[in-house]
Write an enzyme that holds these catalytic residues in place. Structure first.
Site, PDB file in Angstrom:
ATOM      1  N   CYS A  54       8.231  -2.337   4.483  1.00 20.46           N
ATOM      2  CA  CYS A  54       8.615  -3.628   5.062  1.00 20.46           C
ATOM      3  C   CYS A  54       7.581  -4.709   4.728  1.00 20.46           C
ATOM      4  O   CYS A  54       6.414  -4.423   4.497  1.00 20.46           O
ATOM      5  CB  CYS A  54       8.690  -3.511   6.573  1.00 20.46           C
ATOM      6  SG  CYS A  54       9.707  -2.173   7.147  1.00 20.46           S
ATOM      7  N   ARG A  92       7.454  -4.364  -2.672  1.00 14.04           N
ATOM      8  CA  ARG A  92       7.097  -3.289  -1.752  1.00 14.04           C
ATOM      9  C   ARG A  92       8.294  -2.384  -1.449  1.00 14.04           C
ATOM     10  O   ARG A  92       8.124  -1.318  -0.882  1.00 14.04           O
ATOM     11  CB  ARG A  92       6.561  -3.881  -0.447  1.00 14.04           C
ATOM     12  CG  ARG A  92       5.248  -4.617  -0.624  1.00 14.04           C
ATOM     13  CD  ARG A  92       4.952  -5.494   0.558  1.00 14.04           C
ATOM     14  NE  ARG A  92       4.683  -4.739   1.763  1.00 14.04           N
ATOM     15  CZ  ARG A  92       3.480  -4.510   2.253  1.00 14.04           C
ATOM     16  NH1 ARG A  92       2.423  -4.975   1.639  1.00 14.04           N
ATOM     17  NH2 ARG A  92       3.313  -3.826   3.351  1.00 14.04           N
ATOM     18  N   TRP A 131      12.533  -1.928   5.339  1.00 14.34           N
ATOM     19  CA  TRP A 131      12.763  -0.645   4.666  1.00 14.34           C
ATOM     20  C   TRP A 131      13.083   0.323   5.794  1.00 14.34           C
ATOM     21  O   TRP A 131      12.211   0.667   6.581  1.00 14.34           O
ATOM     22  CB  TRP A 131      11.499  -0.255   3.908  1.00 14.34           C
ATOM     23  CG  TRP A 131      11.649   0.898   2.974  1.00 14.34           C
ATOM     24  CD1 TRP A 131      12.213   0.889   1.736  1.00 14.34           C
ATOM     25  CD2 TRP A 131      11.187   2.244   3.181  1.00 14.34           C
ATOM     26  NE1 TRP A 131      12.140   2.139   1.170  1.00 14.34           N
ATOM     27  CE2 TRP A 131      11.518   2.983   2.029  1.00 14.34           C
ATOM     28  CE3 TRP A 131      10.538   2.897   4.221  1.00 14.34           C
ATOM     29  CZ2 TRP A 131      11.218   4.334   1.894  1.00 14.34           C
ATOM     30  CZ3 TRP A 131      10.237   4.240   4.091  1.00 14.34           C
ATOM     31  CH2 TRP A 131      10.581   4.940   2.929  1.00 14.34           C
ATOM     32  N   ASN A 140       6.414  -4.268  11.190  1.00 17.16           N
ATOM     33  CA  ASN A 140       6.211  -3.197  10.208  1.00 17.16           C
ATOM     34  C   ASN A 140       5.594  -2.022  10.940  1.00 17.16           C
ATOM     35  O   ASN A 140       4.727  -2.229  11.797  1.00 17.16           O
ATOM     36  CB  ASN A 140       5.232  -3.621   9.108  1.00 17.16           C
ATOM     37  CG  ASN A 140       5.835  -4.619   8.149  1.00 17.16           C
ATOM     38  OD1 ASN A 140       6.991  -4.993   8.290  1.00 17.16           O
ATOM     39  ND2 ASN A 140       5.046  -5.054   7.189  1.00 17.16           N
ATOM     40  N   GLY A 141       5.972  -0.821  10.583  1.00 16.81           N
ATOM     41  CA  GLY A 141       5.397   0.358  11.233  1.00 16.81           C
ATOM     42  C   GLY A 141       6.466   1.106  12.009  1.00 16.81           C
ATOM     43  O   GLY A 141       7.661   0.869  11.844  1.00 16.81           O
ATOM     44  N   GLU A 169       1.149  13.668 -13.244  1.00 16.89           N
ATOM     45  CA  GLU A 169       1.335  12.220 -13.178  1.00 16.89           C
ATOM     46  C   GLU A 169       2.463  11.774 -14.118  1.00 16.89           C
ATOM     47  O   GLU A 169       3.286  10.930 -13.757  1.00 16.89           O
ATOM     48  CB  GLU A 169       0.005  11.514 -13.497  1.00 16.89           C
ATOM     49  CG  GLU A 169       0.042  10.002 -13.510  1.00 16.89           C
ATOM     50  CD  GLU A 169       0.546   9.347 -12.225  1.00 16.89           C
ATOM     51  OE1 GLU A 169       0.709  10.049 -11.214  1.00 16.89           O
ATOM     52  OE2 GLU A 169       0.801   8.137 -12.258  1.00 16.89           O
ATOM     53  N   LYS A 216       5.829   9.807 -12.840  1.00 20.76           N
ATOM     54  CA  LYS A 216       6.228   8.501 -13.380  1.00 20.76           C
ATOM     55  C   LYS A 216       7.690   8.542 -13.818  1.00 20.76           C
ATOM     56  O   LYS A 216       8.456   7.640 -13.517  1.00 20.76           O
ATOM     57  CB  LYS A 216       5.372   8.093 -14.593  1.00 20.76           C
ATOM     58  CG  LYS A 216       3.991   7.572 -14.349  1.00 20.76           C
ATOM     59  CD  LYS A 216       3.877   6.214 -13.722  1.00 20.76           C
ATOM     60  CE  LYS A 216       3.894   6.279 -12.234  1.00 20.76           C
ATOM     61  NZ  LYS A 216       2.725   6.589 -11.510  1.00 20.76           N
ATOM     62  N   GLU A 233      10.164   8.808 -10.736  1.00 17.74           N
ATOM     63  CA  GLU A 233      10.291   7.702  -9.787  1.00 17.74           C
ATOM     64  C   GLU A 233      10.999   6.480 -10.359  1.00 17.74           C
ATOM     65  O   GLU A 233      11.649   5.760  -9.618  1.00 17.74           O
ATOM     66  CB  GLU A 233       8.953   7.330  -9.135  1.00 17.74           C
ATOM     67  CG  GLU A 233       7.927   6.721 -10.032  1.00 17.74           C
ATOM     68  CD  GLU A 233       6.643   6.357  -9.279  1.00 17.74           C
ATOM     69  OE1 GLU A 233       6.694   6.038  -8.086  1.00 17.74           O
ATOM     70  OE2 GLU A 233       5.578   6.378  -9.919  1.00 17.74           O
ATOM     71  N   HIS A 271       5.871  33.089 -15.538  1.00 12.27           N
ATOM     72  CA  HIS A 271       6.049  33.825 -14.287  1.00 12.27           C
ATOM     73  C   HIS A 271       7.308  33.383 -13.540  1.00 12.27           C
ATOM     74  O   HIS A 271       7.421  33.605 -12.338  1.00 12.27           O
ATOM     75  CB  HIS A 271       4.805  33.682 -13.404  1.00 12.27           C
ATOM     76  CG  HIS A 271       3.590  34.268 -14.069  1.00 12.27           C
ATOM     77  ND1 HIS A 271       3.394  35.615 -14.187  1.00 12.27           N
ATOM     78  CD2 HIS A 271       2.544  33.680 -14.696  1.00 12.27           C
ATOM     79  CE1 HIS A 271       2.269  35.846 -14.853  1.00 12.27           C
ATOM     80  NE2 HIS A 271       1.725  34.675 -15.174  1.00 12.27           N
ATOM     81  N   LYS A 290       6.190   0.271  -2.338  1.00 11.80           N
ATOM     82  CA  LYS A 290       4.876   0.213  -2.967  1.00 11.80           C
ATOM     83  C   LYS A 290       3.804   0.802  -2.067  1.00 11.80           C
ATOM     84  O   LYS A 290       2.964   1.567  -2.491  1.00 11.80           O
ATOM     85  CB  LYS A 290       4.526  -1.248  -3.312  1.00 11.80           C
ATOM     86  CG  LYS A 290       3.155  -1.429  -3.958  1.00 11.80           C
ATOM     87  CD  LYS A 290       3.097  -0.743  -5.303  1.00 11.80           C
ATOM     88  CE  LYS A 290       1.734  -0.808  -5.952  1.00 11.80           C
ATOM     89  NZ  LYS A 290       1.611   0.173  -7.045  1.00 11.80           N
TER      90      LYS A 290
HETATM   91  C1  AGP Z   1       2.909   5.929  -7.645  1.00  4.36           C
HETATM   92  O1  AGP Z   1       3.566   5.514  -8.751  1.00  4.36           O
HETATM   93  C2  AGP Z   1       3.503   5.821  -6.383  1.00  4.36           C
HETATM   94  N1  AGP Z   1       4.575   5.007  -6.272  1.00  4.36           N
HETATM   95  C3  AGP Z   1       2.910   6.511  -5.182  1.00  4.36           C
HETATM   96  O2  AGP Z   1       2.878   7.866  -5.468  1.00  4.36           O
HETATM   97  C4  AGP Z   1       1.522   6.047  -4.697  1.00  4.36           C
HETATM   98  O3  AGP Z   1       0.548   6.391  -5.631  1.00  4.36           O
HETATM   99  C5  AGP Z   1       1.232   6.664  -3.328  1.00  4.36           C
HETATM  100  O4  AGP Z   1       2.184   6.229  -2.412  1.00  4.36           O
HETATM  101  C6  AGP Z   1      -0.170   6.364  -2.820  1.00  4.36           C
HETATM  102  O5  AGP Z   1      -0.381   5.008  -2.659  1.00  4.36           O
HETATM  103  P1  AGP Z   1      -1.836   4.432  -2.411  1.00  4.36           P
HETATM  104  O6  AGP Z   1      -2.626   4.702  -3.645  1.00  4.36           O
HETATM  105  O7  AGP Z   1      -1.629   2.976  -2.165  1.00  4.36           O
HETATM  106  O8  AGP Z   1      -2.402   5.146  -1.232  1.00  4.36           O
END
Ligand code: AGP
Length: 609
Positions: A2, A27, A74, A100-101, A482, A486, A489, A505, A604
């Site tokens: 949010c 975000r 959100w 937010n929260g 990683e 990527k 997502e 395995h 985000k």
């Molecule tokens: C990465 O591409 C992400 N969207 C996500 O995994 C992110 O790295 C994670 O939410 C942690 O965020 P931060 O580094 O702001 O704590």
């Protein structure tokens, strides 16, 4: 997650709120709304869907007024819908709230308020806050907010307006980010700096339970007893351009291409060629302190966690201290064994991730010393840690983290070198080689970026792949995680990262004719083993794209395609290997028509659990 924007001044609030919300779109959200004070009442417009829907409605029925709050939601409690969108209002509509929260005890509060005759329109936890402020309002809005938050359990950043006190905007936070922007004859609140950067660079960073009372003339901050709090102004050093696309079609592409500059920023004045030392002035751990440390825990989420896995290899190799890298959401609930001799490294780009914060607090409670790696100056993580290393990557807007990751890797290598130097576990020769190789990384990343056309073609060719594997050993496995994240997502293609030696395995059963496999083979001492793993998947019909160091032509005999990375020390390859994988994920997402900067279901900054 949010987003919140609030305005009080002389100008028309609505365009300022919409512009601010637009800057917070990255975000992630599913609905948007505003509440603006106009002629004795608080008028609310809020809709499910993109901000443009709200904007169009506001064009049809504009609301004029110079006090207002805006929100992108959100959904957590209650599905995305017009009625569940924020602002939420009190029963008579006097009070409007953006939040937010998560209010964890909202069910209990809902029952309590219902018994008192309050009727609820939405399924949100936020509506209880609007009713509570109304319930406690006896002619003083600030006092009503203070009484209201005493009842709340959970996390919140709140912006509150009321038609009974139209000269005021009240804001408070707990475990969810909120800042106050100081203007001339106007003031702002926001959940993140880019939302108001067009208007001011002077900011108050609110601490938990500090209450900001904004009027158009000024801002006062009080504590829960209503006593004034003296706060320093934080001056933002970057500008709006840094938070804009600058000609790139997406923030993600821009941020990938910014990596050489960001890496130089992270290194700047820390690892200097003329001096023999590493200057990390906010990490003050002494040799004596370090000698007591028997284990290091690295805790983070998502991409930051993947940087932590690389950090584990670096610290263990260079400083010879056992390290465990763990996901924050697991660490926080498993009653980790920690003491005053524990060192915990927390990594978070935003410095506001709920699970990471909770893990850090749990570690602190148990006496551990906390080193934080973060990008956002003044973030909660940066304020609560004992030692600190800013990555200085500049604002990262795209949901998919790229430059934050590579700068976190550099930060980890600096910390590993620093710990190794303090401990005396690294000899001069290796130290010199590391230093020289780290220096070359920004230009080597640049070299890879210049080859991006080739990766684009590859991504377009494989855009219909239904299943992709990323395999590797040791540090290559860490980068494989990683690369896989990527791809998932932003392009919504199922992918998996697997330790290459573990494939046989079980997982190798999934490899069939045409399965796309990225095989990372950059670790010299494991090269032959990695090639054997490529052969195993090739034999089952996989199409193998290998990543190897320049000059290592041997791999061409096995792989279908090879992406070469410039030569560097094994320990530093992750900074380079990840770049083609980031590019591949990006071009694949574009080729599949995905919304790269705003991937579905993602936010985000994940400020809720
Ligand atoms: C990465 O591409 C992400 N969207 C996500 O995994 C992110 O790295 C994670 O939410 C942690 O965020 P931060 O580094 O702001 O704590």
């Amino acid at each position: 997650m949010c987003g919140i924007v609030g305005y009080i001044g002389d100008k028309n609030a609505t365009p300022i709120l919409i512009e601010g919300l637009r800057r917070l779109e990255y975000r992630g959200y599913d609905s948007a709304g505003v509440a603006v004070y106009n002629s004795g009442e608080v008028q609310v417009e809020k809709y499910k869907g993109r901000l443009s829907i709200l904007e169009d409605k506001l064009k049809e029925k504009p609301i004029l007024g110079s006090l207002g709050i805006g929100h992108t939601r959100w959904a957590t409690h209650g599905e995305p819908s017009d009625v569940n969108s924020h602002p939420q209002t009190s029963m008579g509509g006097d009070v409007a709230i953006v939040h937010n929260g998560i209010i964890e005890n909202f069910m209990h509060l809902k029952e309590w308020l219902s018994e008192k005759g309050y009727v609820f329109k939405s399924d949100t936890d936020t509506e209880v806050v609007a009713h509570l402020v109304d319930y406690f309002y006896h002619g003083d809005l600030v006092q009503a907010v203070i009484e209201c938050v005493k009842k709340l359990e959970g996390s919140f950043a709140l912006g509150v307006v009321s038609c009974t006190e139209p000269d005021k905007l009240v804001a408070i936070r707990k475990d969810s980010p909120l800042i106050v922007g100081i203007g001339k004859g106007e003031n702002f609140i926001a959940s993140d700096i880019p939302a108001i950067l067009n208007h001011t660079k002077q900011i108050y960073l609110l601490n938990d339970m500090e209450i900001a009372v904004l009027s158009k003339e000024g801002v006062s901050i009080v504590d829960q007893a209503g006593k004034p709090v003296q706060k320093e102004i934080f001056e933002v050093t970057w500008d709006v351009a840094a938070a804009e696309k600058g000609g790139y079609p997406h923030f993600m592409l821009k941020e990938m291409f910014e990596q050489p500059t960001s890496l130089r920023q992270t290194l700047k004045s820390r690892l200097m060629s003329e001096s023999d030392d590493i200057v990390l002035d906010q990490i003050r751990i002494s040799r004596e302190d370090l000698e007591k440390v028997d284990k290091i825990n690295i805790v983070a989420c998502g991409t930051a966690f993947h940087a932590g896995v690389v950090g584990k290899y670096l610290i263990e190799k260079l400083a010879r201290i056992p390290v465990e890298a763990e996901i924050a959401s697991e660490f926080r609930y498993r009653d980790p064994i920690l003491s005053q001799n524990s060192l915990v490294i927390v990594i978070s780009q935003s410095g506001e991730t709920a699970d990471t914060l909770a893990a850090m607090r749990e570690a602190k409670r148990k006496g551990a010393r906390i080193i934080a790696i973060t990008n956002v100056v003044g973030s909660t993580v940066s304020r609560e840690a004992d030692d600190l290393l800013y990555t200085w990557a500049g604002p990262e807007i795209a949901v998919a983290s790229t430059k934050a990751y590579t700068t976190q890797l550099i930060a980890m290598s600096l910390i590993a070198l620093k710990l190794a130097r303090i401990k005396g576990s690294i000899d001069g020769e290796l130290y010199g080689q590391m230093k020289e190789a780290i220096y070359r990384l920004p230009e080597q990343v640049q070299q890879i970026l210049e080859e991006s056309e080739g990766i684009k073609e590859l991504a377009e060719k494989h855009k219909d792949a239904g299943n992709v594997f990323f395999i590797g050993r040791s540090l290559d496995y860490a980068v494989a995680m990683e690369g896989s994240l990527k791809l998932k997502e932003i392009s919504y293609v199922h992918s998996e990262a697997y330790a290459a030696g573990e494939l046989k395995h079980g997982t190798i059963a999934l490899i069939e004719d045409g399965t796309l496999v990225f095989a990372l083979a950059t670790q010299d001492r494991l090269f032959d083993k990695s090639v054997s793993n490529m052969k195993e998947v090739k034999a089952r019909g996989a199409y193998v794209i290998a990543l190897a160091k320049e000059g290592n032509r041997e791999v061409e005999k096995t792989a279908d395609r090879v992406i070469y990375i410039p030569d560097t020390l094994d320990l530093l390859t992750p900074v380079l290997t990840v770049v083609p994988l980031q590019l591949f994920a990006y071009y694949m997402a574009v080729a599949r028509g995905c919304d790269v900067d705003k991937p579905r279901n993602l936010a985000k900054s994940v400020t809720v659990e």
